[in-house]
Design an enzyme around this catalytic site. Structure first.
Site, short mmCIF file in Angstrom:
data_model
loop_
_atom_site.label_atom_id
_atom_site.label_comp_id
_atom_site.label_asym_id
_atom_site.label_seq_id
_atom_site.Cartn_x
_atom_site.Cartn_y
_atom_site.Cartn_z
N ARG A 92 -6.91 -0.51 -7.63
CA ARG A 92 -7.23 0.59 -6.26
C ARG A 92 -7.37 1.90 -7.29
O ARG A 92 -6.43 2.34 -8.17
CB ARG A 92 -6.22 0.60 -5.14
N ASP A 98 -2.08 10.71 -2.31
CA ASP A 98 -2.15 9.94 -3.34
C ASP A 98 -2.57 10.50 -4.72
O ASP A 98 -2.32 9.70 -5.74
CB ASP A 98 -3.68 9.01 -2.89
N ARG A 117 0.70 -1.15 -0.05
CA ARG A 117 0.00 0.15 0.03
C ARG A 117 0.96 1.32 -0.02
O ARG A 117 2.19 1.18 0.16
CB ARG A 117 -0.78 0.18 1.23
N LYS A 129 -5.05 9.89 2.70
CA LYS A 129 -5.73 9.29 3.60
C LYS A 129 -7.00 9.81 4.54
O LYS A 129 -6.72 11.07 4.77
CB LYS A 129 -4.84 8.58 4.59
#
Ligand code: MRU
Length: 355
Positions: free
Chosen positions: A85, A235, A48, A246
């Site tokens: 994802r 991200d 991740r 996040k």
């Protein structure tokens, strides 16, 4: 300066990953031999963090091409990996980069070329992160701590576990530690997946003083003057500087602004997506409700909530550029309040060559 560890290991042309679903309780390696295993590792968060997801996607494509290398299979593998994802743009970026390198080649040359490209992505990621750390260290040294030592706050895990080495938000913290700067890090646990516990594990290994807090404690600590700066990773960063990271990052940015605390976002340029004009165009991953209904720990899982209540589980939020004091990329530090479009900073050539 000492290098940090990496969540990837290679023997010959074989890829091993550190299974992050077992951390911080056990250090367990997995061998990734196929594209399907790479896709599974990304989707289940065995790996991740935006830059690491990109690297594993690239290796996944290379592994797919070892199985078969015709166009139809290349297209299938690209789709399978891209769908794992949606928010971290580094995945689409890395897949595209490998695709561009291999599509013009004859099928029998594709697998090796893809592997070389994936390796180059890793090397460049480590170098970029290291440079991000140096730039962040400069920002830290320009701050006068409110108490005797520098108190930073971070969210989620943007350390070496989330990249191919050094990390983004944590890179400068490692360099500061190695330079003997007196610093302490507030680590928010980051419910529901608790990536903050991975940060605590990393910092403990590196001997960096830190304290874990419940996510909800962040605002109060800022009000009490116990935080000098907040630093997070990203991200996906839209062209106007709006930043997806996040879930919970936005609340920290709001509290930081209200308390006059710098809020820094550290990310490689591969996280910038100029095709998103602003944060509204960034896809936000919605994950299973089970992550909220259950607690996972060393002794396994425990149910917190029955099915009689609905659950919503967005994995990321968007912090508007206006709340970001500075964006730290390997190309330099960008003051977001002055930015209309990040397009002006986009490298005309490979960013690594600018360093
Ligand atoms: O869902 P995750 O754990 O992949 O989310 C990770 C983050 O949000 C990180 O802060 C981000 O990817 C930056 S990693 C250097």
């Amino acid at each position: 300066m000492t290098d940090t560890p990496s969540p990837l290991r290679f023997d010959d042309a074989q890829l091993h990953i550190l299974d992050q679903t077992r951390l911080p309780f056990s250090e367990h390696e997995l061998r990734i031999d196929t594209a399907a295993q790479a896709a599974h590792a990304i989707a289940t968060m065995q790996v991740r963090g935006a830059p690491l997801i990109g690297a594993i996607g690239a290796f996944g494509l290379a592994l797919a091409l070892r199985e078969a290398a015709e166009d139809a299979w290349l297209d299938f593998a690209l789709r399978m990996l891209a769908e794992t994802r949606p928010t971290a743009v580094n995945l689409a970026w890395a897949l595209r980069r490998v695709e561009v390198a291999v599509r013009p080649l004859a099928p029998h040359d594709r697998a090796d070329a893809a592997w070389r490209e994936a390796m180059a992505i890793c090397d460049e990621d480590r170098a970029a992160n290291r440079h991000i750390g140096e730039l962040t260290l400069d920002l830290m040294q320009a701050i006068t701590p409110k108490s005797g030592r520098l108190n930073l706050m971070t969210h989620c895990n943007a350390g070496w576990l989330a990249t191919t080495g050094w990390g983004t938000a944590l890179s400068g913290i490692y360099l500061a530690r190695q330079a003997g700067i007196d610093l302490h890090v507030w680590v928010s646990e980051t419910r529901p997946r608790n990536q903050g516990l991975l940060t605590a594990w990393e910092l403990a290994r590196a001997g960096v003083p830190h304290t874990v807090i419940a996510d909800n404690a962040a605002g109060q600590l800022m009000r009490e003057g116990r935080v000098d700066a907040v630093i997070i990773g990203a991200d996906r960063i839209a062209a106007n500087g709006d930043t997806a990271n996040k879930i919970g990052s936005y609340l920290k940015a709001l509290a930081a602004r209200d308390n006059g605390i710098p809020f820094w976002v550290a990310a490689p340029w591969s996280t910038v997506d100029l095709s998103c004009r602003d944060g509204r165009a960034i896809p936000i991953e919605e994950r299973e409700g089970r992550e909220v209904r259950e607690l996972r720990g060393a002794a396994g899982g425990a149910r917190l909530l029955e099915e009689t209540s609905a659950v919503e589980n967005p994995a990321f939020d968007v912090t508007p550029a206006a709340l970001v004091t500075a964006l730290v990329t390997e190309l330099g530090v960008i003051e977001c309040s002055r930015v209309v479009s990040l397009e002006a900073f986009a490298p005309a050539i490979n960013p690594q060559k600018l360093m």
